[in-house]
Design a protein around this motif. Structure first.
Motif, PDB file in Angstrom:
ATOM      1  N   GLY A  98       0.948  -1.418   0.122  1.00 30.18           N
ATOM      2  CA  GLY A  98       0.033  -0.304  -0.354  1.00 30.18           C
ATOM      3  C   GLY A  98       0.812   1.438  -0.452  1.00 30.18           C
ATOM      4  N   VAL A  99       1.976   0.689   0.831  1.00 30.02           N
ATOM      5  CA  VAL A  99       2.850   2.451   0.537  1.00 30.02           C
ATOM      6  C   VAL A  99       3.213   2.138  -0.750  1.00 30.02           C
ATOM      7  CG1 VAL A  99       4.575   3.474   2.075  1.00 30.02           C
ATOM      8  CG2 VAL A  99       2.813   1.789   3.547  1.00 30.02           C
ATOM      9  N   TYR A 100       4.393   1.594  -0.844  1.00 30.13           N
ATOM     10  CA  TYR A 100       4.765   1.480  -2.498  1.00 30.13           C
ATOM     11  C   TYR A 100       3.847   2.608  -3.795  1.00 30.13           C
ATOM     12  CZ  TYR A 100       7.593  -2.014  -0.479  1.00 30.13           C
ATOM     13  OH  TYR A 100       8.353  -2.796   0.547  1.00 30.13           O
ATOM     14  N   ILE A 101       2.763   2.186  -4.107  1.00 32.96           N
ATOM     15  CA  ILE A 101       1.999   2.486  -4.968  1.00 32.96           C
ATOM     16  C   ILE A 101       1.491   3.679  -4.232  1.00 32.96           C
ATOM     17  CG2 ILE A 101      -0.569   2.083  -5.358  1.00 32.96           C
ATOM     18  CD1 ILE A 101      -0.666  -0.999  -4.658  1.00 32.96           C
ATOM     19  N   GLY A 102       1.316   3.923  -2.993  1.00 34.73           N
ATOM     20  CA  GLY A 102       1.181   5.515  -2.841  1.00 34.73           C
ATOM     21  C   GLY A 102       1.844   6.279  -2.812  1.00 34.73           C
ATOM     22  N   PHE A 127       4.271   5.560  -5.356  1.00 40.04           N
ATOM     23  CA  PHE A 127       4.364   5.949  -7.147  1.00 40.04           C
ATOM     24  C   PHE A 127       3.550   7.269  -7.280  1.00 40.04           C
ATOM     25  CE2 PHE A 127       3.035   4.996 -10.647  1.00 40.04           C
ATOM     26  CZ  PHE A 127       4.058   4.725 -11.951  1.00 40.04           C
ATOM     27  N   ALA A 128       2.749   6.752  -6.571  1.00 38.56           N
ATOM     28  CA  ALA A 128       1.305   8.669  -7.124  1.00 38.56           C
ATOM     29  C   ALA A 128       1.924   9.607  -6.186  1.00 38.56           C
ATOM     30  CB  ALA A 128       0.236   7.805  -6.849  1.00 38.56           C
ATOM     31  N   VAL A 129       2.371  10.030  -5.477  1.00 37.99           N
ATOM     32  CA  VAL A 129       3.018  10.631  -4.968  1.00 37.99           C
ATOM     33  C   VAL A 129       4.422  11.277  -6.176  1.00 37.99           C
ATOM     34  CG1 VAL A 129       4.517  12.334  -2.869  1.00 37.99           C
ATOM     35  CG2 VAL A 129       2.830  10.323  -2.502  1.00 37.99           C
ATOM     36  N   ALA A 140       8.090   5.560 -10.725  1.00 34.87           N
ATOM     37  CA  ALA A 140       6.948   7.073 -11.967  1.00 34.87           C
ATOM     38  C   ALA A 140       8.275   7.706 -12.632  1.00 34.87           C
ATOM     39  CB  ALA A 140       7.086   7.514 -10.589  1.00 34.87           C
ATOM     40  N   SER A 141       9.576   7.896 -12.181  1.00 32.37           N
ATOM     41  CA  SER A 141      10.534   8.466 -12.835  1.00 32.37           C
ATOM     42  C   SER A 141      10.903   7.945 -14.063  1.00 32.37           C
ATOM     43  CB  SER A 141      12.323   8.755 -11.955  1.00 32.37           C
ATOM     44  OG  SER A 141      12.446   7.546 -11.375  1.00 32.37           O
ATOM     45  N   ILE A 142       9.866   6.951 -14.735  1.00 38.36           N
ATOM     46  CA  ILE A 142      10.544   6.087 -15.654  1.00 38.36           C
ATOM     47  C   ILE A 142       9.285   6.026 -16.183  1.00 38.36           C
ATOM     48  CG2 ILE A 142      11.509   3.794 -16.581  1.00 38.36           C
ATOM     49  CD1 ILE A 142      12.661   3.385 -14.326  1.00 38.36           C
ATOM     50  N   GLY A 168      -2.448   9.726  -8.770  1.00 41.92           N
ATOM     51  CA  GLY A 168      -3.071  10.261  -6.759  1.00 41.92           C
ATOM     52  C   GLY A 168      -3.970  10.297  -6.537  1.00 41.92           C
ATOM     53  N   LEU A 169      -5.370   9.779  -7.227  1.00 42.83           N
ATOM     54  CA  LEU A 169      -6.718   9.172  -6.881  1.00 42.83           C
ATOM     55  C   LEU A 169      -5.708   7.558  -6.525  1.00 42.83           C
ATOM     56  CD1 LEU A 169      -8.974   9.122  -5.574  1.00 42.83           C
ATOM     57  CD2 LEU A 169     -10.478   8.641  -8.244  1.00 42.83           C
ATOM     58  N   ILE A 170      -5.307   6.860  -7.360  1.00 46.00           N
ATOM     59  CA  ILE A 170      -5.087   6.196  -6.776  1.00 46.00           C
ATOM     60  C   ILE A 170      -4.130   5.305  -5.847  1.00 46.00           C
ATOM     61  CG2 ILE A 170      -3.670   4.367  -7.531  1.00 46.00           C
ATOM     62  CD1 ILE A 170      -4.682   4.677 -10.521  1.00 46.00           C
ATOM     63  N   GLY A 171      -3.491   6.704  -5.449  1.00 44.44           N
ATOM     64  CA  GLY A 171      -2.932   7.111  -4.315  1.00 44.44           C
ATOM     65  C   GLY A 171      -3.277   6.544  -3.437  1.00 44.44           C
ATOM     66  N   ALA A 172      -4.715   7.885  -3.201  1.00 47.74           N
ATOM     67  CA  ALA A 172      -4.798   8.430  -1.855  1.00 47.74           C
ATOM     68  C   ALA A 172      -5.762   6.903  -1.368  1.00 47.74           C
ATOM     69  CB  ALA A 172      -6.299   9.294  -2.423  1.00 47.74           C
TER      70      ALA A 172
END
Length: 443
Positions: free
Chosen positions: A243-247, A249-251, A383-385, A411-415
């Protein structure tokens, strides 16, 4: 070194934090200089938008791929020597950008920059984990991460002016020289807690009693265990960590839009002059800095008030990710002030969510802080890629609207990831012969 004797705790940790702050500011100058130079570079080297997208992503290919090795290196070597080496070498590579004559050499130099910057954030996390107790850590993380925004906010206009009068070559020379000099300064002044001449026993006790991890025993034996694949498996097996990893990525998706395509968006899509765009570009970075500092101090305040760690650490991140969706609002106005407002609000939210590094300290085994930080940063920096390349394809027709929708959706997916995957944070024991502890989520 002999430490200062006094009953009142010294505040040497803040001096070390100030050094890390400057390191972060310089590292982001060398990440974003390519974004500032992108429009001129693209014309001089005859690059299409898709080719430019790949160039802007090149840093991320190496940086993300080397986060796990970078974390292991950060655990094995001390911050003083390793950070000095990284700063000096990536600054030399930055200077070498003036020699590029085509897409291949430019791509290679961006890969080299990403390679040499890879250990930087695991080192940052190790420094803060060593020098700060738990109840000050989110604030400390917020303060050093703010270096990337404060530096870019105040230097973006300068970078734009340098490019106008000295070309993109002058831009790389200036940023490279700054990093080269600072690498020497870091080596001269940084010390770990037990080696610092400016810290007294009272401050060491305060840090250690509060959860600071500077007194790791049997480091040689522990380092041998770092390379076991079972450690990496444990770090990838937690639902909470995913969950933290996906978040993250969104950030980072929002962050990398601003680091790469944002100047091009202002100049080519919003038709702003280059110098004017440099000044306007500083506003979202200041907003991100404000969001980051607000989030960090608010989170630590909630912890000190006795709120649960889950609520105190997660709530600002969730709110921030939801705010980052507001970037889509820029698609519905042609007013420059409103465009900057929506972009600034989105980056403010992204800044709030960047205290997510605190979860590395919360979730890491004591001997695997660098490894956990490396995995976390690897997942986030995918995300940088992805982001520069995807945006390159989305904007090849000259329309940035789909790109902003793409960033808002992430951003919505990360939340949602923090809301539905990251539950209550609890420490559990991993069945392992090394008896290392690892933090995961138990529903």
């Amino acid at each position: 070194m002999e430490q200062i004797s006094s009953k009142k705790p010294t505040r040497a940790r803040y001096g070390m934090l100030a050094l890390v702050f400057v390191n972060v500011a310089i590292s982001y100058l060398d990440r974003t200089n390519i974004g500032v130079a992108a429009s001129a570079l693209g014309k001089d080297l005859h690059l299409s938008k898709i080719e430019l997208g790949y160039i802007l992503s090149a840093f991320g290919w190496a940086y993300a791929a080397l986060q796990i090795p970078g974390g292991l290196i950060a655990d094995r070597f001390g911050p003083r020597i390793l950070y000095a080496f990284c700063l000096i070498t990536w600054s030399i590579v930055t200077l070498a950008h003036v020699l590029v004559r085509g897409i291949a050499s430019l791509f290679f130099l961006r890969l080299a920059t990403g390679t040499l910057e890879a250990p930087s954030y695991p080192i940052n996390n190790r420094v803060v984990t060593s020098w700060f107790p738990d109840n000050e850590r989110a604030s400390a993380i917020a303060m050093y991460v703010s270096g990337q925004f404060i530096g870019l906010a105040f230097l973006s206009p300068i970078l734009a002016i340098v490019q106008v009068y000295a070309g993109w070559q002058g831009l790389f020379i200036g940023t490279g020289l700054v990093g080269l000099i600072w690498g020497i300064v870091w080596y001269l002044f940084y010390r770990d807690p037990l080696d610092s001449p400016n810290v007294n026993q009272a401050e060491l006790d305060y840090i250690e009693e509060g959860g600071g991890l500077f007194r790791v025993k049997d480091r040689t034996k522990a380092q041998a265990n770092l390379w076991r694949w079972s450690n990496v498996k444990h770090i990838f097996s937690s639902r909470t960590l995913w969950g933290v990893y996906i978040g993250q990525f969104a950030v980072n998706a929002t962050l990398w839009f601003f680091l790469t395509w944002f100047p091009t968006y202002l100049v080519e899509y919003r038709h702003l002059g280059f110098i004017k765009s440099g000044y306007l570009a500083s506003v979202p970075f200041l907003a991100a800095c404000a969001g980051l500092l607000l989030s960090g101090f608010l989170s630590d305040r909630l912890v000190k008030q006795g709120k649960s760690v889950s609520m105190a650490r997660k709530a600002p991140i969730i709110v921030g990710l939801l705010l980052s969706v507001s970037i889509v609002g820029a698609n519905y106005t042609n007013d420059t002030a409103l465009v900057i407002f929506f972009l600034s609000l989105a980056f403010f939210g992204s800044g709030m969510a960047l205290i997510s590094w605190v979860f590395v300290s919360i979730l890491s085994p004591k001997e695997l802080i660098g490894l956990t930080g490396g995995v976390f940063n690897f997942m986030g920096n995918l995300a940088s890629i992805v982001v520069p390349i995807v945006i390159g394809y989305l904007v090849q027709g000259g329309d940035f609207k789909p790109a902003l929708v793409f960033i808002g959706a992430l951003g919505l997916i990360g939340a949602c990831s923090y809301i539905f995957l990251v539950g209550k944070i609890e420490r559990v024991v991993i069945p392992d012969t090394t008896n290392l502890l690892f933090v995961s989520n138990q529903k």
